[in-house]
Design an enzyme around this catalytic site. Structure first.
Site, PDB file in Angstrom:
ATOM      1  N   GLU A   1       0.829  -1.206   0.000  1.00  0.00           N
ATOM      2  CA  GLU A   1       0.000   0.000   0.000  1.00  0.00           C
ATOM      3  C   GLU A   1       0.865   1.259   0.000  1.00  0.00           C
ATOM      4  O   GLU A   1       0.611   2.216   0.726  1.00  0.00           O
ATOM      5  CB  GLU A   1      -0.972  -0.018   1.187  1.00  0.00           C
ATOM      6  CG  GLU A   1      -1.959  -1.167   1.109  1.00  0.00           C
ATOM      7  CD  GLU A   1      -2.970  -1.198   2.244  1.00  0.00           C
ATOM      8  OE1 GLU A   1      -4.140  -1.533   1.987  1.00  0.00           O
ATOM      9  OE2 GLU A   1      -2.590  -0.885   3.394  1.00  0.00           O
TER      10      GLU A   1
ATOM     11  N   GLU B   1      -6.384  -7.939  -1.216  1.00  0.00           N
ATOM     12  CA  GLU B   1      -6.928  -7.950   0.141  1.00  0.00           C
ATOM     13  C   GLU B   1      -8.433  -7.736   0.067  1.00  0.00           C
ATOM     14  O   GLU B   1      -8.903  -6.607  -0.030  1.00  0.00           O
ATOM     15  CB  GLU B   1      -6.296  -6.857   1.013  1.00  0.00           C
ATOM     16  CG  GLU B   1      -4.829  -7.084   1.323  1.00  0.00           C
ATOM     17  CD  GLU B   1      -4.279  -6.062   2.302  1.00  0.00           C
ATOM     18  OE1 GLU B   1      -5.088  -5.405   3.014  1.00  0.00           O
ATOM     19  OE2 GLU B   1      -3.041  -5.904   2.357  1.00  0.00           O
TER      20      GLU B   1
END
Length: 586
Positions: free
Chosen positions: A159, A235
């Site tokens: 991320e 995710e």
């Protein structure tokens, strides 16, 4: 037998044939190693064909140069078990992982360098990251699918677009990874928000997304930024984490299953985060701070399809039914949950347990931070001469929680979470603060912040001058220290005792078994069973039980140890038949 895993124009390709990844996240440090196979096998029974794991740098190298990849940190063995169970593996070594893990996986010896620019192309940072990745990849490389192993994907950073956009940094991570022998495709992950996907982008990386709803919208944004190749939600958030002092988070299994169906129906690959969350054993729980500091609880159950203790849930069965619509699912019986044994243990007290593992660090002109005192320091007693012949107001920034004493008498607490940084002190001579770090921030710009006493400490507005006496407490070592220390039974004769206090007792089991330690009679502290560090407990909730993995117990006598920092109202250790993670906040 070796295979080849690549990325085609529209699909992942396994030996040239289209292949959809249906994976689940499971972090090996959060699961007792004797239970890895059980959890992986259960994930396979849900219909998964892959297991994804982060690699936590600070677990493997808590002290610089002291690398540990054995026992509970044996990544190689974990990946081998994945392969033995007929599944593929996805490895995400960071170096930053977030994951609600303390410091996002970055070691405190690294983040203590205030001049170093974390998650960047700073040469000093890259030198340490390079050494780390080379160690990890020495484990991963021979276990890639083209070497006969299980690994099909490796992720670069994590991320990153939510944090920065240093393309030179990403390029160096890719170079080091490739030169370390990684040949499988490399990926990135970011939320499907344009500036994040672009910030974390690099030509050498395949973009994937992290999200938990609004499936069609998020896939469309991801496709705009990854115009070719397979779409993958790296995710798929099917649950959520808990902070101390908040409610236990759950999601409606039917809603999560419907979202999974939309993902698979769109042809996307998926990694379910988490298929099995596990536990933040010991002192590994992280924290968030987006304006308010909120530490994580010990359980990382995450409302996953496979619970913290390995039970299969309604969500598991709903997900299995969805997956069966899109891919083969094993036709094997599913184990049913069983109640845990419920022994009790009368507790004997040990006075002043902190002295057992305390180390005198000397005197300082100014109170040092925990980071200045060494790696992974979490409990420090600071004391200084601070005379006043009347009541006076103490001002101190503590990270994160402090018990304040005046001339040896407790007078109150300071708490970062609620912005409590002042306290009225009675007249006296000596001031002491026992400061606890309750979890290092694992996301955003406060990663690596200093802990302990921060900046000047003031009394009625005047900075306290003079020598600060400092001692640190080795918290993980307290379990064995209390187990072997002389008893002081009179401290719990009335069923109540003020901390810090050590407590220990024994209980019998007919056979090794999972247990759930009831913490409702205690305030704030740490717990061990047979020397295994379960983690933190806190009356604030929502978590009211600590999970005890069956492999740490034994038939016959077992020992429980508690180090209580506040107050005990029940001098008995009780175990419940089922976990209690979800009481409302008090």
């Amino acid at each position: 037998m070796t295979s080849r895993f690549t990325i085609g124009e529209t699909d992942f390709l396994l030996d040239g044939q289209p292949h959809r990844i249906i994976s689940g996240a499971m972090h090996y440090p959060r699961v007792h190693p004797d239970l890895w196979r059980d959890r992986i096998r259960k994930a396979r029974l849900m219909g998964l064909n892959a297991i994804e794991t982060y690699v936590m740098w600070n677990a493997h190298e808590p002290v610089k140069g002291q690398w540990d990849a054995g026992g509970a940190l044996d990544l190689g063995r974990f990946l081998d078990i994945v392969a033995e169970e007929g599944m593929h593996a996805i490895v995400r070594p960071g170096p930053f992982v977030c994951a609600e893990w303390h410091g996002g996986g970055l070691p405190t010896w690294l983040t203590a360098d205030t001049e170093m620019r974390l998650r960047s192309s700073d040469p000093r940072y890259l030198a340490e990251v390079t050494a780390y990745l080379q160690r990890v990849n020495a484990i991963v490389a021979p276990r890639q699918i083209d070497h006969g192993g299980s690994v099909i994907l490796v992720q670069i950073e994590n991320e990153y677009g939510a944090y920065g956009s240093d393309k030179a940094y990403l390029a160096e991570l890719i170079r080091v990874t490739r030169e370390s022998g990684i040949t499988v495709p490399l990926t990135q992950v970011d939320q499907p928000i344009p500036h994040m996907l672009e910030g974390g982008a690099h030509d050498g990386l395949h973009k994937t997304g992290s999200f938990g709803g609004r499936i069609e919208e998020r896939l469309a944004v991801l496709r705009e930024h990854q115009p070719t190749g397979p779409l993958m939600c790296m995710e798929f958030w099917c649950g959520w984490f808990d902070h101390w002092g908040e409610k236990h988070h759950t999601t409606t299994f039917a809603d999560s299953a419907a979202d999974l169906d939309r993902l698979l129906g769109a042809g996307a690959s998926v990694n379910i985060y988490m298929v099995h969350g596990g536990t933040n054993f010991g002192l590994t729980a992280g924290a968030n701070d987006s304006g308010r500091y909120l530490p994580m609880v010990t359980s990382y159950d995450y409302d996953s399809p496979i619970t913290e203790s390995g039970d299969l849930t309604e969500k598991f069965r709903a997900f299995r039914e969805v997956i069966a619509k899109h891919a083969p699912v094993p036709d094997e019986p599913l184990p049913e949950p069983v109640d845990a044994p419920t022994p009790t243990a009368s507790l004997t007290a040990v006075a002043d347990p902190l002295r057992l593992t305390a180390v005198e660090r000397g005197e300082f002109a100014a109170a040092p931070t925990m980071d200045e005192l060494g790696a992974d320091v979490v409990l420090v007693e600071y004391s200084v001469t601070a005379p006043s012949d009347r009541d006076a107001v103490l001002e101190a920034e503590v990270r994160d929680y402090a018990w304040v004493a005046r001339d040896g008498r407790p007078v109150g607490r300071l708490q970062r979470t609620i912005g409590d940084d002042t306290l009225t002190l009675p007249a006296g001579e000596r001031l002491s603060l026992l400061v606890e770090e309750t979890g290092r921030v694992n996301y955003d710009t406060k990663i690596g912040e200093a802990k302990g006493l921060i900046g000047a400490v003031r009394l009625d507005g005047a900075r306290l001058e003079g020598a600060w006496s400092v001692r640190t407490v080795d918290v993980p070592a307290l379990g064995r220290a209390v187990a072997g220390a002389p008893a002081a039974e009179d401290l719990v004769a009335a069923g109540r005792a003020v901390g810090p206090i050590g407590l220990r007792g024994s209980f019998d089991l007919a056979a090794s078994a999972d247990l759930f330690l009831d913490t409702r009679g205690w305030g704030k502290g740490y717990a061990w069973v047979n020397g295994f560090f379960l983690g933190r407990y806190w009356r604030r909730g929502p978590q009211r039980t600590l999970y005890v993995p069956g492999p740490v117990t034994r038939s016959g006598a077992n020992e429980v140890v508690i180090v209580e920092l506040e107050q005990v109202t029940d001098a008995t250790a009780r175990f419940l038949a089922r976990p209690d993670l979800g009481h409302e906040v008090e």
